[in-house]
Motif scaffolding. Structure first.
Motif, PDB file in Angstrom:
ATOM      1  N   ILE A  12       0.705  -1.081   0.055  1.00 55.41           N
ATOM      2  CA  ILE A  12       0.127   0.157  -0.123  1.00 55.41           C
ATOM      3  C   ILE A  12       0.846   1.251  -0.103  1.00 55.41           C
ATOM      4  CG2 ILE A  12      -1.489   1.360   1.279  1.00 55.41           C
ATOM      5  CD1 ILE A  12      -3.049  -1.242   2.186  1.00 55.41           C
ATOM      6  N   GLY A  13       1.809   1.301   0.729  1.00 62.06           N
ATOM      7  CA  GLY A  13       2.901   2.314   1.057  1.00 62.06           C
ATOM      8  C   GLY A  13       3.450   2.713  -0.414  1.00 62.06           C
ATOM      9  N   LEU A  14       4.132   1.553  -1.006  1.00 63.93           N
ATOM     10  CA  LEU A  14       4.765   1.745  -2.396  1.00 63.93           C
ATOM     11  C   LEU A  14       3.712   2.341  -3.323  1.00 63.93           C
ATOM     12  CD1 LEU A  14       7.050  -1.473  -2.182  1.00 63.93           C
ATOM     13  CD2 LEU A  14       7.583   1.163  -1.983  1.00 63.93           C
ATOM     14  N   ALA A  15       2.571   1.695  -3.474  1.00 69.09           N
ATOM     15  CA  ALA A  15       1.541   2.121  -4.467  1.00 69.09           C
ATOM     16  C   ALA A  15       1.099   3.547  -4.328  1.00 69.09           C
ATOM     17  CB  ALA A  15       0.353   1.469  -4.363  1.00 69.09           C
ATOM     18  N   ALA A  16       1.094   3.946  -2.951  1.00 72.89           N
ATOM     19  CA  ALA A  16       0.657   5.362  -2.446  1.00 72.89           C
ATOM     20  C   ALA A  16       1.696   6.141  -3.077  1.00 72.89           C
ATOM     21  CB  ALA A  16       0.306   5.399  -1.327  1.00 72.89           C
ATOM     22  N   ARG A  17       2.825   5.931  -2.775  1.00 75.14           N
ATOM     23  CA  ARG A  17       4.249   6.992  -3.225  1.00 75.14           C
ATOM     24  C   ARG A  17       4.101   6.808  -4.723  1.00 75.14           C
ATOM     25  NH1 ARG A  17      10.458   6.780  -2.270  1.00 75.14           N
ATOM     26  NH2 ARG A  17      10.627   8.600  -3.329  1.00 75.14           N
ATOM     27  N   ALA A  18       3.803   5.977  -5.330  1.00 74.69           N
ATOM     28  CA  ALA A  18       3.912   6.038  -6.898  1.00 74.69           C
ATOM     29  C   ALA A  18       3.075   7.072  -7.354  1.00 74.69           C
ATOM     30  CB  ALA A  18       3.741   4.634  -7.433  1.00 74.69           C
ATOM     31  N   ILE A  19       1.638   6.973  -6.682  1.00 70.15           N
ATOM     32  CA  ILE A  19       0.899   7.916  -7.085  1.00 70.15           C
ATOM     33  C   ILE A  19       0.991   9.430  -6.759  1.00 70.15           C
ATOM     34  CG2 ILE A  19      -1.455   8.511  -6.580  1.00 70.15           C
ATOM     35  CD1 ILE A  19      -2.636   5.700  -6.535  1.00 70.15           C
ATOM     36  N   VAL A  20       1.568   9.322  -5.756  1.00 70.81           N
ATOM     37  CA  VAL A  20       2.058  10.881  -5.329  1.00 70.81           C
ATOM     38  C   VAL A  20       3.111  11.153  -6.097  1.00 70.81           C
ATOM     39  CG1 VAL A  20       3.115  12.171  -3.345  1.00 70.81           C
ATOM     40  CG2 VAL A  20       1.294  10.517  -2.736  1.00 70.81           C
ATOM     41  N   ASP A  21       4.135  10.539  -6.519  1.00 70.39           N
ATOM     42  CA  ASP A  21       5.359  10.882  -7.327  1.00 70.39           C
ATOM     43  C   ASP A  21       4.728  11.325  -8.693  1.00 70.39           C
ATOM     44  OD1 ASP A  21       7.424  10.753  -5.685  1.00 70.39           O
ATOM     45  OD2 ASP A  21       7.935   8.616  -6.101  1.00 70.39           O
ATOM     46  N   GLU A  22       3.905  10.594  -8.979  1.00 69.21           N
ATOM     47  CA  GLU A  22       3.155  10.819 -10.562  1.00 69.21           C
ATOM     48  C   GLU A  22       2.473  11.881 -10.606  1.00 69.21           C
ATOM     49  OE1 GLU A  22       1.672   7.048 -12.048  1.00 69.21           O
ATOM     50  OE2 GLU A  22       3.677   6.034 -11.577  1.00 69.21           O
ATOM     51  N   MET A  23       1.452  12.059  -9.512  1.00 66.85           N
ATOM     52  CA  MET A  23       0.284  13.176  -9.875  1.00 66.85           C
ATOM     53  C   MET A  23      -0.037  13.909  -8.748  1.00 66.85           C
ATOM     54  SD  MET A  23      -2.415  10.374 -11.761  1.00 66.85           S
ATOM     55  CE  MET A  23      -2.921   9.746 -10.570  1.00 66.85           C
ATOM     56  N   GLY A  24       0.884  13.770  -7.788  1.00 64.83           N
ATOM     57  CA  GLY A  24       0.613  14.658  -6.573  1.00 64.83           C
ATOM     58  C   GLY A  24      -0.207  14.168  -5.488  1.00 64.83           C
ATOM     59  N   VAL A  25      -0.201  14.663  -4.313  1.00 63.45           N
ATOM     60  CA  VAL A  25      -0.923  14.212  -3.222  1.00 63.45           C
ATOM     61  C   VAL A  25      -2.396  14.249  -3.385  1.00 63.45           C
ATOM     62  CG1 VAL A  25      -0.971  16.259  -1.823  1.00 63.45           C
ATOM     63  CG2 VAL A  25      -1.020  13.915  -0.802  1.00 63.45           C
ATOM     64  N   ASP A  26      -2.725  15.410  -4.037  1.00 60.49           N
ATOM     65  CA  ASP A  26      -4.210  15.683  -4.465  1.00 60.49           C
ATOM     66  C   ASP A  26      -4.908  14.371  -5.072  1.00 60.49           C
ATOM     67  OD1 ASP A  26      -4.240  17.631  -2.679  1.00 60.49           O
ATOM     68  OD2 ASP A  26      -4.368  19.126  -4.617  1.00 60.49           O
ATOM     69  N   ALA A  27      -4.210  13.757  -5.775  1.00 53.97           N
ATOM     70  CA  ALA A  27      -4.544  12.744  -6.540  1.00 53.97           C
ATOM     71  C   ALA A  27      -4.662  11.200  -5.930  1.00 53.97           C
ATOM     72  CB  ALA A  27      -3.897  12.500  -8.093  1.00 53.97           C
ATOM     73  N   LEU A  28      -4.231  11.194  -4.845  1.00 56.24           N
ATOM     74  CA  LEU A  28      -4.012  10.065  -3.786  1.00 56.24           C
ATOM     75  C   LEU A  28      -5.391   9.925  -3.198  1.00 56.24           C
ATOM     76  CD1 LEU A  28      -2.625   7.785  -2.722  1.00 56.24           C
ATOM     77  CD2 LEU A  28      -1.956   9.324  -0.798  1.00 56.24           C
TER      78      LEU A  28
END
Lengths: 170, 170
Positions: A12-28
């Motif tokens: 979960i942590g890794l997937a979450a970080r990937a989303i943040v890296d790609e699209m920013g925390v608002d997209a999480l």
DNA sequence: ACCTGAACACCGTTCAAGT
DNA sequence: ACCTGAACACCGTTCAAGT
């Protein structure tokens, strides 16, 4: 896309970080995160208490990665400062989650925040007060830079040289 | 509660700012804003393009209020720095909207950002580079303070004294 | 011009139900 | 233990319709 991987706190942590890296925390969003893991949003709550805990997982990753790099780099102010800035610019969407978002301290590994702060204090020559001024200066400039609050033609190289000189004389 | 007041861009800006001051920018929803004005959310779009324009209205208010105060206060670094910090702590929910959120420059009154930046440059003795270091230091420390990222027992008075001394020697 | 209700595509989170 | 669909109370925004 093919094999079902087991969902764990780590995945979960890794997937979450990937989303943040790609699209920013608002997209999480919990739905987007679940979808990335091949499950539905409500299932996340069997692994994690709420979205804040997901944020805390990202903060923990970011803090320890930053800490390792910051400790490994050379000891001079110039080297520490350059590392700080480059880490922030290399992780423009992760940086604010780790260094600006309120820390979810109760969900962070024991002692992690303290050890990173300790590195900053050490880099600032051992004084807590100097460390805060040191950190504030780096954080402030990075934050203004990342938010595009400085003029587009601002000479950032010269600005950072001034920061380095200023901190050397602290 | 009683008389219907006319809804204008100004009244929207004031209501929006009140919500931000009381509950933070996350609580500023178009529905909450409309309700405060006695209308429904879709009606807002007859006065304003979108939520970003509402944010810009708040940024404009904040920038000009800050600018007026910053200009009015005494000319020494200590006075400027104290004003900056106190303004931020007095407006803890407004501050990040004005000084951290991305500026919606196209929706801001012409020249407003430049005039406030000009005041900072002036306070820093005329150098743009020094002004950025000056500003970064204040912004960084305020940001860390507002987000609770500094230890609870941190001696902020001494820390700010160090900032003042450091900037005086810039 | 200004306002409305209904709708669309989203949120985080809960809950009863399945295995 | 882990996952699901349905639901609740929200979002920003659009749109046809009213005045």
């Amino acid at each position: 896309m093919s094999v079902r991987k087991m969902v764990t706190k780590d995945s979960i942590g890794l997937a979450a970080r990937a989303i943040v890296d790609e699209m920013g925390v608002d997209a999480l969003s919990m739905r987007a995160l679940a979808s990335k893991l091949g499950i539905k949003a409500p299932s996340l709550y069997d692994h994690v208490r709420n979205r804040d805990e997901v944020i805390a997982l990202i903060q923990a990753q970011g803090l320890s990665e930053f800490g390792l790099g910051f400790a490994a780099v050379g000891p001079t102010p110039r080297e520490k400062i350059s590392f700080y800035r480059e880490w922030a610019l290399r992780n423009p969407r992760l940086y604010p989650v780790v260094f600006q978002h309120s820390l979810h301290r109760d969900k962070l590994p024991e002692g992690l925040e303290e050890s990173v702060l300790g590195l900053v204090v050490q880099a600032a020559g051992g004084s807590h007060i100097k460390a805060r001024v040191f950190w504030a200066q780096l954080h402030g400039l990075v934050d203004l830079e990342l938010h595009g609050r400085l003029p587009a033609d601002a000479d950032m190289a010269a600005t950072w040289e001034t920061v380095i000189a200023n901190i050397e004389s602290l």
